[in-house]
Write a protein that holds these residues in place. Structure first.
Motif, short mmCIF file in Angstrom:
data_model
loop_
_atom_site.label_atom_id
_atom_site.label_comp_id
_atom_site.label_asym_id
_atom_site.label_seq_id
_atom_site.Cartn_x
_atom_site.Cartn_y
_atom_site.Cartn_z
N LEU A 1 0.80 -1.22 0.00
CA LEU A 1 0.00 0.00 0.00
C LEU A 1 0.84 1.28 0.00
O LEU A 1 0.51 2.22 -0.73
CB LEU A 1 -0.96 -0.01 1.20
CG LEU A 1 -2.15 0.94 1.12
CD1 LEU A 1 -3.03 0.61 -0.08
CD2 LEU A 1 -2.97 0.89 2.40
N PRO A 2 1.93 1.37 0.81
CA PRO A 2 2.75 2.59 0.75
C PRO A 2 3.29 2.89 -0.65
O PRO A 2 3.35 4.06 -1.06
CB PRO A 2 3.88 2.30 1.73
CG PRO A 2 3.30 1.32 2.70
CD PRO A 2 2.39 0.46 1.87
N LEU A 3 3.65 1.85 -1.40
CA LEU A 3 4.15 2.07 -2.76
C LEU A 3 3.04 2.60 -3.68
O LEU A 3 3.28 3.46 -4.53
CB LEU A 3 4.70 0.76 -3.33
CG LEU A 3 5.93 0.18 -2.61
CD1 LEU A 3 6.34 -1.15 -3.24
CD2 LEU A 3 7.10 1.16 -2.63
N LEU A 4 1.83 2.10 -3.47
CA LEU A 4 0.70 2.57 -4.26
C LEU A 4 0.37 4.02 -3.93
O LEU A 4 0.02 4.81 -4.82
CB LEU A 4 -0.53 1.68 -4.00
CG LEU A 4 -0.40 0.21 -4.41
CD1 LEU A 4 -1.63 -0.56 -3.97
CD2 LEU A 4 -0.21 0.08 -5.91
N GLY B 1 -4.66 -2.04 -7.29
CA GLY B 1 -3.78 -2.39 -6.18
C GLY B 1 -4.45 -2.19 -4.83
O GLY B 1 -4.28 -3.01 -3.92
N PHE B 2 -5.20 -1.11 -4.68
CA PHE B 2 -5.96 -0.87 -3.45
C PHE B 2 -6.96 -1.99 -3.21
O PHE B 2 -7.11 -2.48 -2.09
CB PHE B 2 -6.69 0.48 -3.53
CG PHE B 2 -5.90 1.63 -2.97
CD1 PHE B 2 -6.35 2.32 -1.86
CD2 PHE B 2 -4.71 2.04 -3.55
CE1 PHE B 2 -5.64 3.38 -1.34
CE2 PHE B 2 -3.99 3.10 -3.04
CZ PHE B 2 -4.45 3.77 -1.92
N ARG B 3 -7.66 -2.38 -4.26
CA ARG B 3 -8.65 -3.46 -4.12
C ARG B 3 -7.96 -4.77 -3.70
O ARG B 3 -8.44 -5.47 -2.80
CB ARG B 3 -9.39 -3.65 -5.44
CG ARG B 3 -10.42 -2.58 -5.73
CD ARG B 3 -10.96 -2.71 -7.13
NE ARG B 3 -12.05 -1.75 -7.40
CZ ARG B 3 -12.43 -1.37 -8.61
NH1 ARG B 3 -11.81 -1.86 -9.68
NH2 ARG B 3 -13.42 -0.51 -8.76
N ALA B 4 -6.85 -5.08 -4.35
CA ALA B 4 -6.15 -6.33 -4.03
C ALA B 4 -5.59 -6.31 -2.61
O ALA B 4 -5.62 -7.32 -1.90
CB ALA B 4 -5.02 -6.56 -5.04
N ALA B 5 -5.10 -5.14 -2.17
CA ALA B 5 -4.49 -5.04 -0.85
C ALA B 5 -5.51 -5.25 0.26
O ALA B 5 -5.24 -5.95 1.24
CB ALA B 5 -3.81 -3.68 -0.69
N PHE B 6 -6.69 -4.66 0.11
CA PHE B 6 -7.68 -4.72 1.19
C PHE B 6 -8.57 -5.96 1.10
O PHE B 6 -9.15 -6.37 2.11
CB PHE B 6 -8.55 -3.46 1.18
CG PHE B 6 -7.86 -2.27 1.76
CD1 PHE B 6 -7.83 -2.06 3.13
CD2 PHE B 6 -7.23 -1.34 0.93
CE1 PHE B 6 -7.19 -0.96 3.67
CE2 PHE B 6 -6.59 -0.23 1.47
CZ PHE B 6 -6.57 -0.04 2.84
N LEU B 7 -8.68 -6.54 -0.08
CA LEU B 7 -9.57 -7.70 -0.24
C LEU B 7 -8.79 -9.00 -0.29
O LEU B 7 -9.36 -10.04 -0.64
CB LEU B 7 -10.42 -7.52 -1.50
CG LEU B 7 -11.33 -6.28 -1.49
CD1 LEU B 7 -12.07 -6.15 -2.81
CD2 LEU B 7 -12.31 -6.32 -0.33
N ASP B 8 -7.51 -8.96 0.06
CA ASP B 8 -6.66 -10.15 0.13
C ASP B 8 -6.69 -10.94 -1.17
O ASP B 8 -6.95 -12.14 -1.21
CB ASP B 8 -7.10 -11.04 1.31
CG ASP B 8 -6.04 -12.09 1.65
OD1 ASP B 8 -4.89 -11.94 1.19
OD2 ASP B 8 -6.37 -13.04 2.36
#
Length: 274
Positions: A159-162, A230-237
């Motif tokens: 997430l920090p990179l995004l 990327g946000f979706r993938a990060a939070f939705l595993d």
């Protein structure tokens, strides 16, 4: 009588990089302008910072009814309201920074013509002041994930990179727009509907998988595609879509560098046309 030494400030010539040393000397000005932007946004407002939650939440509800309910847009098996909010969250920050930064120099024309300071401080403070809204809007993400009982995975480490990619894209385009708006006042008038159109050029109400494969290599060059997915993938595993992230990352870096160079190039004429 002794004369005081006079320092002559001359305009920079050519395409030059950012003078980070000069920006650091004016860090206090950057801090107070950022604080002023936050206070001005919610001055004389009954709900105050609650608008940072209300606006994206109600927009997401409308998207859920129209696109998720009536149009039956595929959300890759996710609850549509969470699917759209995780996209609208970074998108609202991006679109908001474009509007704020484009008007930053025009709104502070009196400062530009009367006193010297790094002009980059103005659009930079506008972009930094929007971070508060971005942070506050995270409350809704926590609430929605708790409601649907979804736990994030290790993708949160990315997430920090995004967020860095989001900031670089916002800064780069924001610098270009702010410099153009000083000379061409049409920018601020055109930006309102351009931002609305760009909403549908990013996977906010639909998934990137819905884009035909023949167009996808060009579509993923949009830096916001990788950020949103990327946000979706990060939070939705879910698996991190690197094939959609890295092309946009390269474009974001190029946009950031060009934006800074263009702003420095145009900086010497700001006081003449502001």
């Amino acid at each position: 009588m002794t004369t005081k030494p006079t320092k002559i400030i001359e305009p920079k010539s050519g395409w030059q990089l950012v003078d980070f040393e000069e920006l650091w000397r004016y860090k206090d000005l950057l801090y107070f302008l950022t604080l002023r932007g936050i206070k001005a946004r919610y001055a004389q407002s009954i709900l105050g910072v609650s608008w940072a939650i209300i606006q994206p939440l109600f927009t997401t509800i409308v998207f859920t009814i129209v696109f998720g309910g009536l149009a039956k847009v595929d959300s890759d098996g996710m609850p549509y309201i969470l699917f759209s909010y995780l996209a609208l969250w970074p998108w609202n920050y991006f679109s908001g920074t474009l509007t704020e930064s484009a008007n930053s120099l025009i709104q502070n024309a009196n400062m530009i013509t009367k006193v010297y300071f790094p002009r980059m401080v103005l659009p930079l403070s506008s972009i930094l002041s929007k971070l508060l809204d971005f942070i506050i809007a995270f409350v809704v993400v926590v609430g929605l994930m708790g409601y649907f009982r979804i736990s994030p995975g290790w993708g949160l480490l990315v997430l920090p990179l995004l967020i860095v990619q989001l900031l670089m894209c916002s800064l780069g385009i924001g610098m270009v727009l702010s410099a153009m708006a000083v000379k061409y006042r049409d920018v601020k008038h055109a930006l309102t509907f351009v931002v609305q159109i760009l909403l549908y050029a990013a996977p906010v109400v639909y998934s990137t998988t819905a884009v035909p494969e023949v167009y996808r290599p060009f579509y993923i060059l949009n830096p916001m595609v990788g950020v949103i997915e990327g946000f979706r993938a990060a939070f939705l595993d879910r698996p991190m879509p690197w094939e959609w992230i890295w092309p946009g990352s390269i474009v974001a870096v190029l946009v950031f560098v060009f934006g800074m160079l263009y702003f420095r190039r145009m900086e010497r004429i700001f006081a003449d046309v502001a």
